[in-house]
Design a protein around this motif. Structure first.
Motif, mmCIF file in Angstrom:
data_model
loop_
_atom_site.group_PDB
_atom_site.id
_atom_site.type_symbol
_atom_site.label_atom_id
_atom_site.label_comp_id
_atom_site.label_asym_id
_atom_site.label_seq_id
_atom_site.Cartn_x
_atom_site.Cartn_y
_atom_site.Cartn_z
ATOM 1 N N ALA A 163 0.849 -1.190 0.000
ATOM 2 C CA ALA A 163 0.000 0.000 0.000
ATOM 3 C C ALA A 163 0.883 1.238 0.000
ATOM 4 O O ALA A 163 1.767 1.389 0.853
ATOM 5 N N TYR A 164 0.648 2.133 -0.959
ATOM 6 C CA TYR A 164 1.437 3.349 -1.123
ATOM 7 C C TYR A 164 0.542 4.569 -0.974
ATOM 8 O O TYR A 164 -0.616 4.571 -1.410
ATOM 9 N N LYS A 165 1.089 5.614 -0.386
ATOM 10 C CA LYS A 165 0.400 6.894 -0.301
ATOM 11 C C LYS A 165 1.005 7.810 -1.367
ATOM 12 O O LYS A 165 2.202 8.117 -1.313
ATOM 13 N N LEU A 166 0.190 8.232 -2.335
ATOM 14 C CA LEU A 166 0.637 9.078 -3.437
ATOM 15 C C LEU A 166 0.190 10.514 -3.172
ATOM 16 O O LEU A 166 -0.970 10.767 -2.826
ATOM 17 N N THR A 167 1.144 11.444 -3.344
ATOM 18 C CA THR A 167 0.853 12.858 -3.172
ATOM 19 C C THR A 167 1.056 13.559 -4.512
ATOM 20 O O THR A 167 2.150 13.532 -5.080
ATOM 21 N N PHE A 168 -0.028 14.167 -5.034
ATOM 22 C CA PHE A 168 0.017 14.876 -6.310
ATOM 23 C C PHE A 168 -0.154 16.368 -6.052
ATOM 24 O O PHE A 168 -0.915 16.801 -5.179
ATOM 25 N N ARG A 169 0.587 17.175 -6.839
ATOM 26 C CA ARG A 169 0.470 18.621 -6.710
ATOM 27 C C ARG A 169 0.999 19.268 -7.985
ATOM 28 O O ARG A 169 2.003 18.832 -8.540
ATOM 29 N N ALA A 170 0.319 20.311 -8.413
ATOM 30 C CA ALA A 170 0.785 21.086 -9.564
ATOM 31 C C ALA A 170 1.402 22.374 -9.055
ATOM 32 O O ALA A 170 0.936 22.947 -8.069
ATOM 33 N N PRO A 171 2.482 22.844 -9.705
ATOM 34 C CA PRO A 171 3.155 24.046 -9.199
ATOM 35 C C PRO A 171 2.399 25.344 -9.495
ATOM 36 O O PRO A 171 2.670 26.365 -8.854
ATOM 37 N N ASP A 172 1.439 25.319 -10.467
ATOM 38 C CA ASP A 172 0.838 26.571 -10.912
ATOM 39 C C ASP A 172 -0.669 26.623 -10.808
ATOM 40 O O ASP A 172 -1.311 27.589 -11.229
ATOM 41 N N ARG A 173 -1.283 25.561 -10.249
ATOM 42 C CA ARG A 173 -2.747 25.552 -10.186
ATOM 43 C C ARG A 173 -3.203 24.491 -9.197
ATOM 44 O O ARG A 173 -2.412 23.633 -8.769
ATOM 45 N N THR A 174 -4.460 24.562 -8.867
ATOM 46 C CA THR A 174 -5.065 23.521 -8.042
ATOM 47 C C THR A 174 -5.495 22.381 -8.948
ATOM 48 O O THR A 174 -6.207 22.598 -9.939
ATOM 49 N N LEU A 175 -5.022 21.161 -8.604
ATOM 50 C CA LEU A 175 -5.346 20.015 -9.451
ATOM 51 C C LEU A 175 -6.826 19.677 -9.393
ATOM 52 O O LEU A 175 -7.448 19.716 -8.314
ATOM 53 N N ALA A 176 -7.377 19.355 -10.557
ATOM 54 C CA ALA A 176 -8.723 18.804 -10.602
ATOM 55 C C ALA A 176 -8.657 17.345 -10.204
ATOM 56 O O ALA A 176 -7.631 16.666 -10.373
ATOM 57 N N GLY A 177 -9.753 16.847 -9.640
ATOM 58 C CA GLY A 177 -9.782 15.456 -9.211
ATOM 59 C C GLY A 177 -9.491 14.502 -10.351
ATOM 60 O O GLY A 177 -8.818 13.476 -10.179
ATOM 61 N N GLU A 178 -9.991 14.866 -11.559
ATOM 62 C CA GLU A 178 -9.784 13.982 -12.698
ATOM 63 C C GLU A 178 -8.289 13.875 -13.051
ATOM 64 O O GLU A 178 -7.803 12.820 -13.465
ATOM 65 N N GLU A 179 -7.537 14.986 -12.889
ATOM 66 C CA GLU A 179 -6.101 14.967 -13.208
ATOM 67 C C GLU A 179 -5.336 14.035 -12.261
ATOM 68 O O GLU A 179 -4.474 13.260 -12.684
ATOM 69 N N ALA A 180 -5.675 14.114 -10.989
ATOM 70 C CA ALA A 180 -4.988 13.276 -10.022
ATOM 71 C C ALA A 180 -5.310 11.809 -10.249
ATOM 72 O O ALA A 180 -4.423 10.933 -10.189
ATOM 73 N N VAL A 181 -6.583 11.512 -10.547
ATOM 74 C CA VAL A 181 -6.975 10.123 -10.780
ATOM 75 C C VAL A 181 -6.300 9.582 -12.035
ATOM 76 O O VAL A 181 -5.855 8.437 -12.084
ATOM 77 N N ALA A 182 -6.210 10.421 -13.074
ATOM 78 C CA ALA A 182 -5.572 9.977 -14.311
ATOM 79 C C ALA A 182 -4.094 9.662 -14.072
ATOM 80 O O ALA A 182 -3.554 8.676 -14.587
ATOM 81 N N ALA A 183 -3.411 10.501 -13.277
ATOM 82 C CA ALA A 183 -2.011 10.236 -12.973
ATOM 83 C C ALA A 183 -1.874 8.971 -12.156
ATOM 84 O O ALA A 183 -0.957 8.163 -12.362
ATOM 85 N N ARG A 184 -2.841 8.763 -11.220
ATOM 86 C CA ARG A 184 -2.808 7.540 -10.422
ATOM 87 C C ARG A 184 -3.003 6.318 -11.312
ATOM 88 O O ARG A 184 -2.288 5.312 -11.198
ATOM 89 N N ASP A 185 -3.931 6.382 -12.222
ATOM 90 C CA ASP A 185 -4.204 5.239 -13.100
ATOM 91 C C ASP A 185 -2.992 4.936 -13.980
ATOM 92 O O ASP A 185 -2.687 3.760 -14.252
#
Length: 849
Positions: A810-832
């Motif tokens: 089990a891994y805890k993934l932390t997503f963040r964009a340097p210039d905007r607030t990530l949309a949920g879809e962006e984080a899920v797509a990166a996770r997938d």
């Protein structure tokens, strides 16, 4: 070395009013450490007088004999009446002169004397023994003064018993064996104070004769390069050692034994020449000086039976060894109370042999102490002459005209000294004439003349008068330590005065600080210490069997080791090739003493011999080695990379009411390796941890630590066989890493800090248990792309529902964009995308999917 000042005054004209402080300073200026200076006059205070025993009344009815004495002490008691004293000693009679301390006096140990009633009588004072006055260990009876002592009752007894002297105790450095004698100290004081010196060895001595005093054969002229002997027959065995000699021996800390033995000890202290006295009637046949043979034993004078080895030198007669040469005589030939024929022996022995023999047998006699520091080989005949004269003068007898002198001594080699070398080395101007003068004071023979070639006389230090002149210096026979120009420079500086040498701190060069390697080592040590590891420092010496105990293969590069030429212990003669051996020894010692939870680390060098390395070239200290000599020496020096290692056992988190705790394991050793690499400045993306196999680790629980795909260390659990062999706790885990193999740390860039919120997503992937978690993590990082800020493994789970040979990571993934607030879809797509790459590489599936 302890010596009385009155004895020194016989050979050096010390000022009559010389304060003890000035005497101490003079010795310290010569480089001789003074332990203490004791004025014996101050050890006994109050009235200590000569008394004459008038009559004795034997008192009965007590458990021990008691005597009531009336002693004439003259006018010392203020009345002139006989002094009444109760005494238990039996060795005196009416008419004897004794030493009396009157009421008001204080003996050594702050023992105050007064008037008191004892055994039914009044006792006013004490009749003293040698022990009570601090003059020796004899307490069997009181001091009875010789009949020829010209002293009247009431006279001060201090000068008569030797309590009017000053005793100096010094610590002599190993290179100054000549100073372990009255002769040597007197000569030194004559230099320091500029007063005349009379050499006690400058006396006529009978030379060797064609007919020996006793038949002797020396079979090893390296171990014994001179052997001399003389015989005295018909000695009166009842004659005791005179008081003046006993006093000097006692002041020097030597116990009086018998007249012949006391004479040898007295001359050893005076001249520095150890001697031995044999009972000639107890020697069977000719003497042989040789090395000991296997299986031979000798009972020495201290009553101990000693097993000899081939390096020991012995003196033998027809029955075998009768003396452990230069260390201690044997019981079978010692001088007894009935001895009438005495054979005196004075020889010259090899210092290295004597030192090793004394340490091997743990027999540090006064003779051995002098031999291992170096004794003047010119002394034997002088010492024999003095011994024979003293014995015949005091106890009668006839000195034999025959003198044995087997002389194989090689003269000391001359030393070439540039006249300006002391000035250039020390920074004080010493004219050539002054250098010659000081060396001649030491006793050296100096020949002037010649020019020094190939060296710039003003290259360093202070230019001196006579630059370019060369002196040829032949050391005296009593200074075997003067073998190099540097030794002569030291003598010049010492005799001219250390106080003339200025104390100048070197100027630190600007811009110089810790090197990168030093900074890295400090950072690593600090990081481990902050994580709870305790630093230890172990000896770099190991036993030959360690490589087998660690289970190293026959072709392992850690098996060849450098052997130390003179090891501290014969059991550990090799230099370590890994830190683990000494480190695990510390673990075992702590566990054996009840410290069950151990987490330690060490940073230190290991030593790998250079293939085909021979012996280093011989280099002196009179000049700077050439580049070729440096290169030749460096080619022999073993490689010495700096390693860091840890060892852990027991509980890493203690159990208690707060929880069950956690035992230490292989993961803690691996984490220590990661901490070291992080402290060393190696970025995490350049570090790889993967399964490996290397002794002494457990094959299935060993991790390789790689930087840029280069193995720099290993970590994990020790092999069970190693744990059992070294008697370590189960599951003991270790890590070892080569700090010198790490690349230079890259320039660290400042971290980019985003002000936008992160998106946190957990994923649990089911994979085969053989798949390393680090490789799964790498796949997630690669698949997630630039939006992934951090990934952390927080759980490992296995069960029957997952299937045999499968586990959940089990891994805890932390997503963040340097210039905007990530949309949920962006984080899920990166996770997938991350999960898809892990599935492609390892067949990973989402748990519960």
């Amino acid at each position: 070395m302890r010596v009385s000042v009155s004895w020194l005054r016989e050979y050096v004209d010390l000022p009559a009013d010389l304060p003890t402080g000035d005497l101490e300073q003079a010795l310290v200026d010569l480089g001789i450490e003074v332990e203490s200076i004791v004025d014996l006059r101050e050890t006994v205070t109050g009235p200590l007088v000569v008394g004459e025993v008038l009559d004795i009344e034997e008192l009965t009815g007590f458990k021990k004999p008691i005597r009531f004495c009336r002693v004439d002490v003259g006018a010392a008691n203020g009345t002139g009446e006989p002094q009444e004293i109760v005494c238990g000693a039996r060795n005196f009679a009416p008419g004897d002169k004794v030493v009396v301390i009157l009421p008001g006096g204080v003996l050594p140990g702050n023992f105050a004397i007064g008037a008191r009633k004892t055994y039914g009588r009044n006792s006013h004072g004490m009749i003293c023994s040698a022990q009570e006055l601090g003059l020796g260990d004899d307490h069997s009876g009181i001091i009875v003064l010789p009949a020829d002592v010209k002293a009247q009752p009431g006279d001060d007894a201090r000068p008569i018993v030797g309590l009017d002297d000053v005793v100096v105790e010094m610590e002599i450095t190993p290179d100054r064996g000549y100073a372990l004698s009255v002769r040597g100290i007197a000569r030194e004081l004559s230099h320091a104070l500029g007063v005349p010196f009379r050499d006690p060895a400058d006396a006529p001595a009978t030379g060797g004769t064609a007919e020996p005093a006793y038949p002797v054969e020396v079979r090893d002229t390296v171990g014994c390069d001179r052997f001399a002997a003389r015989m005295v027959r018909g000695v009166d065995p009842t004659v005791s050692t005179p008081g003046w000699m006993r006093q000097r021996l006692t002041a020097a800390g030597v116990r009086s034994i018998s007249l012949p033995v006391d004479i040898t000890n007295y001359l050893m202290l005076e001249l520095g020449q150890p001697m031995h006295a044999f009972d000639a009637d107890r020697i069977a046949g000719p003497l042989v000086v040789r090395r000991a043979e296997p299986g031979e034993k000798l009972t020495t004078l201290d009553g101990v039976s000693r097993s000899l080895v081939a390096e020991d030198m012995v003196i033998c007669d027809e029955t075998g060894p009768i003396s452990l040469a230069a260390v201690m005589g044997g019981e079978t030939s010692e001088v007894l109370a009935s001895t009438t024929d005495v054979l005196f022996e004075a020889a010259h022995w090899d210092p290295a042999m004597v030192g090793r023999t004394a340490r091997r047998h743990k027999l540090f006699s006064e003779a051995a102490k002098r031999w291992e520091r170096g004794v003047d080989p010119a002394l034997p005949l002088v010492a024999l002459e003095k011994a024979v004269r003293l014995l015949t003068d005091l106890a009668g007898g006839t000195a034999g005209a025959e003198v044995l002198d087997l002389d194989h001594v090689r003269p000391l080699s001359p030393v070439t000294l540039p006249a300006d070398l002391p000035s250039r080395r020390v920074g004080v101007s010493y004219p050539a004439d002054r250098v010659v003068e000081l060396l001649e004071q030491v006793g050296c023979a100096v020949t002037r003349g010649g020019d020094r070639l190939g060296e710039d006389p003003g290259a360093a230090g202070v230019a001196a008068e006579g630059a370019g002149e060369v002196l040829t210096v032949t050391p005296p026979s009593w200074r075997p330590d003067l073998t190099d120009p540097a030794d002569l420079v030291e003598e010049v500086v010492r005799l001219d005065g250390y106080d003339r040498v200025p104390s100048v701190l070197p100027t630190a060069r600007p811009g110089r600080g810790l090197t990168a390697a030093q900074q890295r080592r400090r950072a690593v040590a600090r990081s481990l210490a902050e994580r709870g590891w305790v630093e230890v420092l172990s000896q770099p010496f190991v036993a030959p069997e360690l490589v087998d105990q660690l289970g190293l293969p026959a072709d392992d590069p850690r098996r060849p080791a450098v052997r130390v030429a003179n090891p501290l212990s014969e059991e550990e003669p090799l230099l370590r090739t890994t830190l683990l051996g000494p480190l695990l020894g510390i673990v075992r010692r702590n566990v054996g003493r009840g410290q069950r939870d151990v987490a330690i680390y060490e940073i230190g060098a290991v030593f790998h011999p250079r293939p085909g390395a021979g012996s280093p070239p011989a280099m002196g200290v009179d000049r700077r080695p050439t580049d070729e000599e440096f290169a030749a020496a460096d080619a022999v020096v073993p490689a010495q990379p700096r390693h860091v290692a840890v060892a852990v056992c027991g509980e890493i988190e203690p159990a208690g009411w707060w929880g069950a705790g956690r035992p230490a394991g292989w993961a803690d050793a691996v984490e220590a390796g990661r901490a070291v690499l992080d402290a060393a400045g190696i970025p995490a993306d350049r570090v790889t941890v993967r399964a490996g196999e290397r002794a002494p680790w457990h094959p299935g629980r060993c991790a390789e630590l790689l930087v840029d795909d280069v193995v720099v260390g290993h970590a994990g659990e020790l092999h069970p066989a190693v744990v059992a062999t070294l008697e370590l706790p189960r599951r003991t885990s270790v890590m070892e890493l080569d700090l010198d193999a790490l690349p230079a740390a890259p320039l660290a860039a400042g971290p980019a800090i985003s002000t936008f919120p992160p998106a946190l997503i957990d994923v649990a992937l089911v994979v085969d248990e053989a798949v390393p978690a680090a490789e799964v993590r790498a796949a997630l990082v690669e698949g997630a792309g630039e939006l992934l800020e951090d990934v952390r493994l927080f759980d490992v789970y296995a069960s029957e529902q997952l299937g045999a040979g499968r586990r959940s990571l089990a891994y805890k993934l932390t997503f963040r964009a340097p210039d905007r607030t990530l949309a949920g879809e962006e984080a899920v797509a990166a996770r997938d995308a991350a999960v898809a790459l892990a599935a492609k590489r390892f067949g990973a599936t989402l748990r519960g999917a």
